[in-house]
Design a protein around this motif. Structure first.
Motif, short mmCIF file in Angstrom:
data_model
loop_
_atom_site.label_atom_id
_atom_site.label_comp_id
_atom_site.label_asym_id
_atom_site.label_seq_id
_atom_site.Cartn_x
_atom_site.Cartn_y
_atom_site.Cartn_z
N THR A 178 33.43 57.59 37.29
CA THR A 178 34.74 58.56 37.27
C THR A 178 34.29 59.88 36.23
OG1 THR A 178 35.81 57.55 35.77
CG2 THR A 178 36.06 56.93 38.05
N ASN A 179 34.92 60.99 36.76
CA ASN A 179 34.89 62.09 36.00
C ASN A 179 35.78 62.20 35.01
OD1 ASN A 179 34.67 64.70 35.07
ND2 ASN A 179 34.65 65.63 37.12
N SER A 180 35.51 62.15 33.92
CA SER A 180 36.55 62.16 32.74
C SER A 180 37.23 63.54 32.54
CB SER A 180 36.04 61.48 31.46
OG SER A 180 35.06 62.41 30.90
N VAL A 181 36.73 64.63 33.16
CA VAL A 181 37.16 66.01 32.87
C VAL A 181 38.64 66.12 33.71
CG1 VAL A 181 37.09 68.40 33.07
CG2 VAL A 181 34.89 66.63 32.16
N GLY A 196 41.42 67.48 36.34
CA GLY A 196 41.43 68.15 37.47
C GLY A 196 42.21 69.63 36.81
N LYS A 197 42.27 70.32 37.84
CA LYS A 197 43.07 71.59 37.53
C LYS A 197 44.46 71.36 37.36
CE LYS A 197 39.88 75.05 39.61
NZ LYS A 197 39.49 75.92 40.96
N ARG A 198 44.90 70.70 38.31
CA ARG A 198 46.41 70.28 38.17
C ARG A 198 46.84 69.63 36.79
NH1 ARG A 198 50.96 67.42 39.34
NH2 ARG A 198 52.35 68.03 40.69
N GLU A 199 46.05 68.64 36.52
CA GLU A 199 46.25 68.17 35.17
C GLU A 199 46.29 68.80 34.16
OE1 GLU A 199 44.50 66.89 37.69
OE2 GLU A 199 45.63 65.25 38.40
N ARG A 200 45.13 69.87 34.39
CA ARG A 200 44.97 70.95 33.05
C ARG A 200 45.99 71.72 33.14
NH1 ARG A 200 39.64 71.83 34.96
NH2 ARG A 200 40.24 74.03 35.07
N VAL A 221 45.46 79.36 29.33
CA VAL A 221 45.32 78.06 28.50
C VAL A 221 44.50 76.80 29.23
CG1 VAL A 221 46.45 76.11 27.18
CG2 VAL A 221 46.97 78.73 26.75
N ALA A 222 44.86 76.81 30.32
CA ALA A 222 44.21 75.54 31.32
C ALA A 222 42.62 76.30 31.75
CB ALA A 222 45.07 75.35 32.36
N TYR A 269 48.96 78.93 41.88
CA TYR A 269 49.89 78.88 43.06
C TYR A 269 49.61 77.91 44.19
CZ TYR A 269 51.66 82.81 40.89
OH TYR A 269 52.41 83.55 39.63
N TYR A 270 48.43 77.38 44.14
CA TYR A 270 48.06 76.26 44.98
C TYR A 270 48.62 74.94 44.67
CZ TYR A 270 45.07 72.95 47.14
OH TYR A 270 44.50 71.74 47.93
N TYR A 271 48.85 74.77 43.30
CA TYR A 271 49.46 73.75 42.75
C TYR A 271 50.96 73.63 42.38
CZ TYR A 271 44.55 72.57 42.02
OH TYR A 271 43.03 72.28 42.31
N PHE A 272 51.22 74.87 42.01
CA PHE A 272 52.69 75.27 41.52
C PHE A 272 53.12 76.56 42.03
CE2 PHE A 272 50.66 72.61 38.36
CZ PHE A 272 51.38 71.28 38.45
#
Length: 186
Positions: free
Chosen positions: A2-5, A7-11, A36-37, A45-48
């Motif tokens: 699994t990728n430990s980095v 994702g954009k939403r979490e960042r 910052v992310a 705006y894709y996520y929020f």
């Protein structure tokens, strides 16, 4: 593998928590959070769709963090020790408190200045901390558990504010010691 980095939403959520804490909700822009992310501002705006959705996500992150903390504390057998460890955790964050205050208390106070439903969501998370603390005092056999829980949380909120106002982390150290002695005396 699994990728430990994250994702954009979490960042974006992590960045929102951090920037709201350091700058406050009203002074923070979506562009600040994107920077910052390390996410292009247009991708936010894709996520929020709105800043309020980011605020709500930050509140959710605080709730998850509180749940994780209390789950770890609940592994300790003695409710007195759970409460003492809660206080020790607050003291460990004294340098941040000196700079920015309580991470969640500051956000809650700021949202209460706004006239929107998010203020209620923030209060729910604060209530969960009070409820958890009350349960610890109940396990100690205290009939006044609710009053003691309010006293504990309000003492922390107050010392966070003073630590921040005077930029003096040692205030948190002294109050932490007083609170641990108080818990031991119950």
């Amino acid at each position: 593998m699994t990728n430990s980095v994250p994702g954009k939403r979490e960042r974006l959520i992590d960045a929102a928590v951090r920037v709201f804490y350091e700058r406050g909700v009203e002074k923070t822009t979506i562009a600040d959070i994107a920077r910052v992310a390390d996410v292009p501002v247009g991708n936010v705006y894709y996520y929020f769709k709105t800043k309020d959705q980011l605020i709500e996500a930050a509140i959710g992150a605080h709730a998850r963090g509180l749940d994780q903390l209390t789950a770890e504390l609940n592994r300790l057998e003695d409710p007195r020790e759970r409460l003492r460890e809660l206080v020790s955790g607050w003291v460990a964050e004294r340098e941040l408190a000196a700079r920015f205050g309580c991470p969640f208390g500051s956000l809650t106070a700021e949202l209460h200045k706004r006239d929107d439903p998010l203020e209620g969501r923030a209060s729910e998370v604060m209530q969960r901390l009070v409820d958890w603390s009350r349960t610890q005092f109940e396990e100690l056999g205290r009939a006044d558990a609710q009053r003691l829980a309010i006293a504990l949380i309000s003492s922390y909120q107050g010392i966070s504010m003073l630590t921040n106002a005077f930029r003096d982390p040692e205030l948190m150290v002294a109050e932490g010691e007083r609170l641990r002695e108080w818990i031991d005396s119950l």
